[in-house]
Design a protein around this motif. Structure first.
Motif, short mmCIF file in Angstrom:
data_model
loop_
_atom_site.label_atom_id
_atom_site.label_comp_id
_atom_site.label_asym_id
_atom_site.label_seq_id
_atom_site.Cartn_x
_atom_site.Cartn_y
_atom_site.Cartn_z
N ILE A 137 30.14 -30.74 10.96
CA ILE A 137 29.08 -30.12 11.62
C ILE A 137 28.01 -31.10 11.63
O ILE A 137 27.33 -31.66 10.78
N ASN A 138 27.34 -31.20 12.80
CA ASN A 138 26.20 -31.92 13.04
C ASN A 138 24.99 -31.12 13.12
O ASN A 138 23.61 -31.72 13.12
N GLU A 139 25.03 -30.02 13.69
CA GLU A 139 23.72 -29.23 13.55
C GLU A 139 24.25 -27.68 13.13
O GLU A 139 25.06 -27.29 13.55
N VAL A 140 23.17 -27.26 12.47
CA VAL A 140 23.32 -25.88 12.05
C VAL A 140 22.11 -24.94 12.50
O VAL A 140 20.89 -25.29 12.35
N ILE A 141 22.57 -24.17 13.38
CA ILE A 141 21.55 -23.22 13.79
C ILE A 141 21.23 -21.78 13.24
O ILE A 141 22.48 -21.23 12.82
N LEU A 142 20.01 -21.90 12.56
CA LEU A 142 19.73 -20.47 11.77
C LEU A 142 19.22 -19.41 12.44
O LEU A 142 18.42 -19.54 13.01
N ALA A 143 20.36 -18.56 13.03
CA ALA A 143 19.78 -17.40 13.74
C ALA A 143 19.70 -16.30 12.71
O ALA A 143 20.40 -15.16 12.92
N LEU A 144 18.70 -16.38 11.96
CA LEU A 144 18.24 -15.30 11.05
C LEU A 144 17.22 -14.46 11.49
O LEU A 144 16.40 -14.84 12.10
N THR A 165 21.30 -31.83 11.02
CA THR A 165 20.02 -31.07 11.76
C THR A 165 20.21 -29.80 11.56
O THR A 165 21.12 -29.14 11.79
N VAL A 166 19.04 -29.15 11.07
CA VAL A 166 19.03 -27.58 10.72
C VAL A 166 17.83 -27.28 12.01
O VAL A 166 16.85 -27.78 11.90
N THR A 167 18.30 -26.46 12.75
CA THR A 167 17.38 -25.61 13.75
C THR A 167 17.36 -24.09 13.36
O THR A 167 18.29 -23.60 12.93
N SER A 168 16.25 -23.65 13.88
CA SER A 168 16.19 -22.03 13.98
C SER A 168 15.75 -21.55 15.22
O SER A 168 15.32 -22.31 16.40
N LEU A 169 16.08 -20.25 15.46
CA LEU A 169 15.66 -19.71 16.70
C LEU A 169 14.12 -19.67 16.84
O LEU A 169 13.49 -19.54 15.79
N ALA A 170 13.76 -19.99 18.05
CA ALA A 170 12.18 -20.17 18.30
C ALA A 170 11.69 -18.72 18.97
O ALA A 170 12.07 -17.84 18.65
N GLN A 171 10.95 -19.16 20.14
CA GLN A 171 10.18 -18.06 20.92
C GLN A 171 11.13 -16.81 21.19
O GLN A 171 12.31 -17.30 21.42
N GLY A 172 10.50 -15.65 21.04
CA GLY A 172 11.37 -14.66 21.66
C GLY A 172 11.75 -13.69 20.50
O GLY A 172 11.78 -12.34 20.69
N VAL A 173 11.89 -14.12 19.43
CA VAL A 173 12.13 -13.21 18.07
C VAL A 173 10.90 -13.05 17.35
O VAL A 173 10.26 -13.47 16.83
N PRO A 174 10.48 -11.58 17.67
CA PRO A 174 9.44 -11.11 17.10
C PRO A 174 9.23 -11.10 15.51
O PRO A 174 10.57 -11.01 15.00
N ILE A 187 17.28 -13.28 23.45
CA ILE A 187 18.24 -14.17 22.52
C ILE A 187 18.49 -15.54 23.23
O ILE A 187 18.29 -16.53 22.30
N THR A 188 18.57 -15.57 24.62
CA THR A 188 18.87 -16.65 25.32
C THR A 188 17.72 -17.66 25.06
O THR A 188 17.68 -18.79 24.97
N ALA A 189 16.43 -17.22 25.35
CA ALA A 189 15.24 -17.70 25.22
C ALA A 189 15.00 -18.33 23.86
O ALA A 189 14.58 -19.67 23.66
N ALA A 190 15.36 -17.62 23.01
CA ALA A 190 15.02 -17.96 21.52
C ALA A 190 16.06 -19.03 21.13
O ALA A 190 15.74 -19.99 20.52
N LEU A 191 17.34 -19.21 21.57
CA LEU A 191 18.43 -20.03 21.38
C LEU A 191 18.11 -21.38 22.09
O LEU A 191 18.26 -22.58 21.28
N ASN A 192 17.53 -21.32 23.31
CA ASN A 192 17.18 -22.53 23.95
C ASN A 192 16.16 -23.23 23.51
O ASN A 192 15.98 -24.22 23.76
N ALA A 193 15.17 -22.52 22.74
CA ALA A 193 13.77 -23.19 22.36
C ALA A 193 13.77 -23.21 20.82
O ALA A 193 12.83 -23.22 20.28
N ARG A 194 15.12 -23.50 20.08
CA ARG A 194 15.33 -23.61 18.82
C ARG A 194 14.46 -24.70 18.58
O ARG A 194 14.49 -25.84 18.93
N LYS A 195 14.09 -24.92 16.99
CA LYS A 195 13.37 -26.16 16.65
C LYS A 195 13.75 -26.27 15.16
O LYS A 195 14.55 -25.52 14.35
N ALA A 196 13.57 -27.60 14.83
CA ALA A 196 13.87 -28.29 13.70
C ALA A 196 12.88 -27.45 12.55
O ALA A 196 12.03 -27.26 12.68
#
Length: 197
Positions: A137-144, A165-174, A187-196
């Motif tokens: 695995i080269n990227e772990v997306i944290l959708a917590l 590389t560890v990223t997390s969901l960004a904008q859109g998740v309150p 969810i789509t916006a948050a996944l597409n705008a994830r950040k390190a």
């Protein structure tokens, strides 16, 4: 209720344990089931029995399935190299509903919580760490969730994965929000705008 209704009382008590149902709602649901015995009650009983005897946890990711490995983990259409980490199966289903993420998942089974004595070993964090190496695995997306426990868990996991590389969901998740209650666009916006992290 009159004597001889212990079975009904037991059913009502069991239904009242479901999320969103209290004793009154459970009583109404049971009465409805009885009125619609052949259309709803008996098929529901059969479905509950079938699910109760066949559904189990995927040994790889923690999703629920009727085999040892779920359909997502078995699919050769899923992207290799990305794992989306979620708190529970409802969050995985929410991500799948959005149709945006094409990789694989890892269900933790909760979040770290000192108050509830839930540490890394009570969750599926050691299994996640093992998967990182085994599956290259080269990227772990944290959708917590954006809760204190969710963010504590995210930072703990990020600290355990040097070189990945560890990223997390960004904008859109309150803040304080949970994935299962978000719409697909959020969810789509948050996944597409994830950040390190």
């Amino acid at each position: 209720m009159s004597n001889g209704t212990e079975d009904l009382e037991n059913l009502i008590a069991l239904m009242a344990k479901l999320p969103g149902l209290g004793p009154r709602s459970a009583r109404r649901a049971v009465l409805h089931l009885i009125k619609k015995r052949s259309q709803v009650l008996l098929p529901l009983a059969d479905a509950l029995h079938l699910v109760g005897t066949t559904v189990r946890e995927c040994l790889t990711c923690g999703n629920i399935a009727t085999a040892d490995t779920c359909h997502i983990c078995q699919s050769d259409r899923r992207a290799i190299g990305q794992i989306c980490v979620v708190e529970d199966v409802a969050d995985l289903w929410a991500m799948e509903r959005s149709g945006v993420f094409k990789g694989r998942y890892h269900v933790l089974g909760g979040t770290l919580s000192a108050l509830d004595a839930i540490g890394p070993d009570e969750l599926r964090i050691p299994k996640l760490i093992a998967r990182i190496t085994d599956e290259r695995i080269n990227e772990v997306i944290l959708a917590l969730g954006a809760t204190i426990d969710g963010q504590t868990t995210a930072h703990y996991i990020a600290d355990q994965l040097p070189g990945v590389t560890v990223t997390s969901l960004a904008q859109g998740v309150p803040v304080g929000g949970e994935l299962d209650y978000l719409d697909d666009g959020t969810i789509t916006a948050a996944l597409n705008a994830r950040k390190a992290l």
